[in-house]
Design an enzyme around this catalytic site. Structure first.
Site, mmCIF file in Angstrom:
data_model
loop_
_atom_site.group_PDB
_atom_site.id
_atom_site.type_symbol
_atom_site.label_atom_id
_atom_site.label_comp_id
_atom_site.label_asym_id
_atom_site.label_seq_id
_atom_site.Cartn_x
_atom_site.Cartn_y
_atom_site.Cartn_z
ATOM 1 N N ARG A 182 6.353 -0.960 6.024
ATOM 2 C CA ARG A 182 5.986 -2.370 6.217
ATOM 3 C C ARG A 182 7.202 -3.302 6.208
ATOM 4 O O ARG A 182 7.265 -4.265 6.969
ATOM 5 C CB ARG A 182 5.043 -2.824 5.095
ATOM 6 C CG ARG A 182 3.636 -2.288 5.155
ATOM 7 C CD ARG A 182 2.854 -2.757 3.927
ATOM 8 N NE ARG A 182 2.907 -4.209 3.783
ATOM 9 C CZ ARG A 182 2.139 -5.071 4.460
ATOM 10 N NH1 ARG A 182 1.220 -4.614 5.285
ATOM 11 N NH2 ARG A 182 2.260 -6.362 4.275
ATOM 12 N N ARG A 229 -7.529 -17.833 9.385
ATOM 13 C CA ARG A 229 -7.694 -18.510 8.093
ATOM 14 C C ARG A 229 -6.395 -19.203 7.719
ATOM 15 O O ARG A 229 -5.337 -18.949 8.292
ATOM 16 C CB ARG A 229 -8.134 -17.528 7.004
ATOM 17 C CG ARG A 229 -7.236 -16.324 6.842
ATOM 18 C CD ARG A 229 -7.706 -15.406 5.716
ATOM 19 N NE ARG A 229 -6.948 -14.168 5.742
ATOM 20 C CZ ARG A 229 -7.374 -13.025 6.266
ATOM 21 N NH1 ARG A 229 -8.580 -12.952 6.802
ATOM 22 N NH2 ARG A 229 -6.610 -11.951 6.259
ATOM 23 N N TRP A 257 2.758 -4.803 12.240
ATOM 24 C CA TRP A 257 3.694 -4.525 13.341
ATOM 25 C C TRP A 257 4.473 -3.246 13.041
ATOM 26 O O TRP A 257 4.642 -2.387 13.909
ATOM 27 C CB TRP A 257 4.644 -5.719 13.523
ATOM 28 C CG TRP A 257 5.612 -5.556 14.632
ATOM 29 C CD1 TRP A 257 5.407 -5.853 15.958
ATOM 30 C CD2 TRP A 257 6.936 -5.014 14.535
ATOM 31 N NE1 TRP A 257 6.533 -5.542 16.684
ATOM 32 C CE2 TRP A 257 7.492 -5.024 15.834
ATOM 33 C CE3 TRP A 257 7.716 -4.521 13.484
ATOM 34 C CZ2 TRP A 257 8.766 -4.579 16.114
ATOM 35 C CZ3 TRP A 257 9.004 -4.065 13.767
ATOM 36 C CH2 TRP A 257 9.517 -4.092 15.069
ATOM 37 N N GLU A 268 -3.903 -29.886 14.578
ATOM 38 C CA GLU A 268 -4.442 -28.996 15.603
ATOM 39 C C GLU A 268 -4.086 -27.564 15.181
ATOM 40 O O GLU A 268 -2.986 -27.326 14.683
ATOM 41 C CB GLU A 268 -3.791 -29.293 16.959
ATOM 42 C CG GLU A 268 -4.124 -30.659 17.513
ATOM 43 C CD GLU A 268 -5.609 -30.811 17.819
ATOM 44 O OE1 GLU A 268 -6.213 -29.854 18.319
ATOM 45 O OE2 GLU A 268 -6.149 -31.901 17.549
ATOM 46 N N HIS A 283 9.102 -7.063 8.105
ATOM 47 C CA HIS A 283 9.678 -8.283 7.528
ATOM 48 C C HIS A 283 11.088 -8.504 8.071
ATOM 49 O O HIS A 283 11.466 -9.614 8.439
ATOM 50 C CB HIS A 283 9.716 -8.199 5.995
ATOM 51 C CG HIS A 283 8.367 -8.063 5.354
ATOM 52 N ND1 HIS A 283 7.291 -8.828 5.732
ATOM 53 C CD2 HIS A 283 7.911 -7.252 4.355
ATOM 54 C CE1 HIS A 283 6.240 -8.488 4.990
ATOM 55 N NE2 HIS A 283 6.585 -7.532 4.171
ATOM 56 N N TRP A 285 2.644 -12.727 -4.637
ATOM 57 C CA TRP A 285 3.197 -12.092 -5.849
ATOM 58 C C TRP A 285 2.338 -10.915 -6.296
ATOM 59 O O TRP A 285 2.763 -10.118 -7.124
ATOM 60 C CB TRP A 285 3.308 -13.119 -6.989
ATOM 61 C CG TRP A 285 4.402 -14.131 -6.802
ATOM 62 C CD1 TRP A 285 4.250 -15.455 -6.530
ATOM 63 C CD2 TRP A 285 5.824 -13.921 -6.888
ATOM 64 N NE1 TRP A 285 5.481 -16.078 -6.429
ATOM 65 C CE2 TRP A 285 6.463 -15.152 -6.648
ATOM 66 C CE3 TRP A 285 6.629 -12.792 -7.133
ATOM 67 C CZ2 TRP A 285 7.847 -15.307 -6.657
ATOM 68 C CZ3 TRP A 285 8.021 -12.946 -7.140
ATOM 69 C CH2 TRP A 285 8.606 -14.188 -6.902
ATOM 70 N N ASP A 288 2.410 -14.381 10.153
ATOM 71 C CA ASP A 288 1.668 -13.239 9.616
ATOM 72 C C ASP A 288 1.715 -12.039 10.565
ATOM 73 O O ASP A 288 1.845 -12.199 11.776
ATOM 74 C CB ASP A 288 0.205 -13.670 9.375
ATOM 75 C CG ASP A 288 -0.536 -12.691 8.481
ATOM 76 O OD1 ASP A 288 0.125 -11.923 7.770
ATOM 77 O OD2 ASP A 288 -1.784 -12.711 8.497
ATOM 78 N N GLY A 289 1.583 -10.851 9.985
ATOM 79 C CA GLY A 289 1.465 -9.631 10.802
ATOM 80 C C GLY A 289 2.676 -8.720 10.767
ATOM 81 O O GLY A 289 2.730 -7.744 11.527
ATOM 82 N N ASN A 290 3.635 -8.997 9.885
ATOM 83 C CA ASN A 290 4.840 -8.155 9.824
ATOM 84 C C ASN A 290 4.504 -6.706 9.458
ATOM 85 O O ASN A 290 5.014 -5.764 10.074
ATOM 86 C CB ASN A 290 5.800 -8.685 8.748
ATOM 87 C CG ASN A 290 6.368 -10.035 9.089
ATOM 88 O OD1 ASN A 290 6.196 -10.516 10.199
ATOM 89 N ND2 ASN A 290 7.039 -10.650 8.134
ATOM 90 N N ARG A 349 1.590 -8.460 -4.481
ATOM 91 C CA ARG A 349 1.968 -7.258 -3.710
ATOM 92 C C ARG A 349 2.802 -6.291 -4.558
ATOM 93 O O ARG A 349 3.341 -6.673 -5.593
ATOM 94 C CB ARG A 349 2.751 -7.694 -2.463
ATOM 95 C CG ARG A 349 1.869 -8.459 -1.516
ATOM 96 C CD ARG A 349 2.521 -8.638 -0.173
ATOM 97 N NE ARG A 349 1.616 -9.354 0.716
ATOM 98 C CZ ARG A 349 1.775 -9.446 2.020
ATOM 99 N NH1 ARG A 349 2.803 -8.883 2.596
ATOM 100 N NH2 ARG A 349 0.900 -10.110 2.749
ATOM 101 N N LEU A 390 16.781 -31.519 12.830
ATOM 102 C CA LEU A 390 15.500 -30.851 12.538
ATOM 103 C C LEU A 390 15.448 -30.564 11.035
ATOM 104 O O LEU A 390 16.453 -30.163 10.453
ATOM 105 C CB LEU A 390 15.430 -29.515 13.306
ATOM 106 C CG LEU A 390 14.337 -28.532 12.903
ATOM 107 C CD1 LEU A 390 12.960 -29.027 13.373
ATOM 108 C CD2 LEU A 390 14.593 -27.135 13.496
#
Ligand code: IPE
Ligand code: IPE
Ligand code: MG
Length: 244
Positions: free
Chosen positions: A36, A197, A28, A210, A40, A72, A23-25, A74, A134
């Site tokens: 915005r 959250r 930034w 955790e 991304h 969706w 989160d936070g793109n 947005r 992975l």
């Protein structure tokens, strides 16, 4: 002579499964006076770094929350940009991920995605299904409540069809109806950007995860911080309701 009280045991081994709410793109980019979507775009570099670091650290599953079902809502321009970025990432990174032994899985509601994206997802899953280094699980158009209600409908149908007795419903069999069937629960969930959250991410699976929250905005999240998060996890005590 009384013996010294034993120190609480910490985990010390690395997490097997890490989930990240990236989160936070937007913030930034806005901090720099940029649109915005530039955030991304820069966020992809952080994705590359955590994938690389996960392989180096011996993590077996990495779940990346890339687009929630609520996203969706947005503006259509931002959604289009995110879809384009998703296409680009898959097209450009698939060879390298595959060569590096990365298996790709996708969770989320595919009904709202463009057909070509669903095809890309299916091809990536199919091509990488034998890889073992992975597993990267991309949560895209994903919502945990929708995943759980869909699993409830599956189970109810089996009961109605007479294929399942109500008393056979337990946590283990229910988990197998979730999109994450076969994947161990996340040991560590990281959320960037200072929000505390869960935003509809892996609600069932994170019952005993955790959590680690950092103020860093996703495009600035780097290998060092990821390694720091893993080290912090190793210092935690997990009790699962028991006493140490
Ligand atoms: C996370 O960054 C990426 C997605 C949710 C798709 P945001 O776009 O939510 O960025 P902020 O939280 O508004 O800064
Ligand atoms: C959560 O971020 C979803 C992803 C990171 C993909 P949001 O930015 O959508 O969450 P809220 O709106 O702050 O809860
Ligand atoms: Mg956000």
């Amino acid at each position: 002579m009384t013996s010294a009280p034993s120190l609480p045991e910490t985990i010390s081994s690395p997490p097997i499964h890490v989930g990240i709410i990236m989160d936070g793109n937007g913030r930034w980019a806005e901090e720099r006076g940029w649109p915005r979507v530039e955030g991304h775009r820069r966020g992809i570099e952080a994705v590359r770094q955590v994938v690389k670091c996960s392989i180096q650290s011996g993590i077996k599953y990495l779940t990346l929350y890339g687009f929630s079902i609520e996203n969706w809502k947005r503006p259509s321009q931002e959604i289009e940009f995110l879809m384009g970025l998703f296409r680009l990432y898959l097209r450009e990174e698939l060879d390298e991920l595959d060569e590096g032994g990365v298996r790709l899985r996708f969770i989320g509601y595919r009904g709202l995605l463009d057909k070509d994206i669903v095809t890309l997802i299916e091809e990536a899953e199919d091509r990488t299904k034998g890889n073992k280094v992975l597993t990267v699980i991309v949560a895209f158009s994903y919502g945990a409540r929708q995943e759980i209600t869909s699993a409830v409908r599956d189970v109810a149908r089996q009961v109605l069809a007479g294929d399942l007795d109500i008393d056979q419903i337990d946590e283990i069999m229910f988990s197998e109806h979730l999109e994450t069937a076969g994947i161990p629960d996340p040991d560590l969930v990281i959320r960037t950007s200072g929000e505390h959250r869960i935003s509809n991410f892996l609600l069932w699976q994170s019952a005993y995860s955790e959590f680690l929250f950092t103020d860093t905005l996703w495009p600035e999240f780097c290998e060092e911080e990821f390694q720091g998060a893993i080290n912090e996890y190793k210092r935690r005590e997990r009790r699962y309701g028991d006493i140490v």
